[in-house]
Design an enzyme around this catalytic site. Sequence first.
Site, short mmCIF file in Angstrom:
data_model
loop_
_atom_site.label_atom_id
_atom_site.label_comp_id
_atom_site.label_asym_id
_atom_site.label_seq_id
_atom_site.Cartn_x
_atom_site.Cartn_y
_atom_site.Cartn_z
N TYR A 105 -77.20 21.78 -44.99
CA TYR A 105 -77.45 21.63 -43.44
C TYR A 105 -78.34 22.38 -42.71
O TYR A 105 -78.04 23.73 -42.50
CB TYR A 105 -75.78 21.68 -42.61
CG TYR A 105 -75.57 21.49 -41.38
CD1 TYR A 105 -76.19 20.64 -40.74
CD2 TYR A 105 -74.54 22.42 -40.64
CE1 TYR A 105 -76.19 20.43 -39.33
CE2 TYR A 105 -74.37 22.07 -39.36
CZ TYR A 105 -75.26 21.19 -38.78
OH TYR A 105 -74.96 21.00 -37.22
N ASP A 144 -78.47 16.60 -43.62
CA ASP A 144 -78.93 16.92 -42.09
C ASP A 144 -80.00 17.98 -42.29
O ASP A 144 -79.75 19.15 -42.21
CB ASP A 144 -77.77 17.21 -41.16
CG ASP A 144 -78.19 17.28 -39.90
OD1 ASP A 144 -79.47 17.17 -39.74
OD2 ASP A 144 -77.53 17.36 -38.94
#
Length: 251
Positions: A105, A144
Amino acid sequence: MKFVSWNVNGIRACSGKGFMDFFNESDADIFCIQESKMQEGQLKLDTPNHLQYWYSADKKGYSGTAVFTKKEPVSVEKGMGIDIHDHEGRLIKLDMGTYYFITVYVPNSQTELKRLSYRMQWEDDFRKFVGELKKEKPVIICGDMNVAHQEIDIKNPDTNHKNPGFSDEERQKMTELLDSGFIDSFRYKYPDAKDEYSWWSYRMKARERNVGWRIDYFLVSSDVKDKIVDSKILQNVYGSDHCPVELNIEL
């Protein structure tokens, strides 16, 4: 093999919006989440066919990642081993024997790019980290990445060049990562696909209108690009402001 990655924007909230239904239906060999927003133990998920590995941020209710895997890894490491980066629960590395699997992330550069300088340091350190792993065996990266790499990856590129997630600096770092020996699996399979996004703002009915960004990825080291079977963006799965992404690969 089937891999799935999803920024759930809070697993406790997402679990009340059908997360486990999708998890069970997907039946992935490895399933990853980002932005869990919880400390380990705050939520119990019943995954009898998958081992669970959680990495929470020091700050409660912030960031965090998790991996669910059918096969037990040779080893599991949390973070990059760099103190400045390893307090926000952003990276889990699994040694799966014949390949490395990483869920990540990537830090957001924040409003007015307030955290851009830190993001640039993260990018350089991350590229070096995965580059060393790639020397040993193939590497799969998912998560992400907080950047829409090309103009085709965002609905309104002209008005976003100075915004977090589409700044020239962030896009250049993604280019450098790919140039170092990685393949964006979705663009490898679908180089010209338009209107394929994985994140939409909650404002102004953005998802209804498909005004989105493609910021969730599966990257694979170049040596296994020919083993990619398919790479998908599962836009019909709800429960977060992101949708899941999926990689099918023969390893």
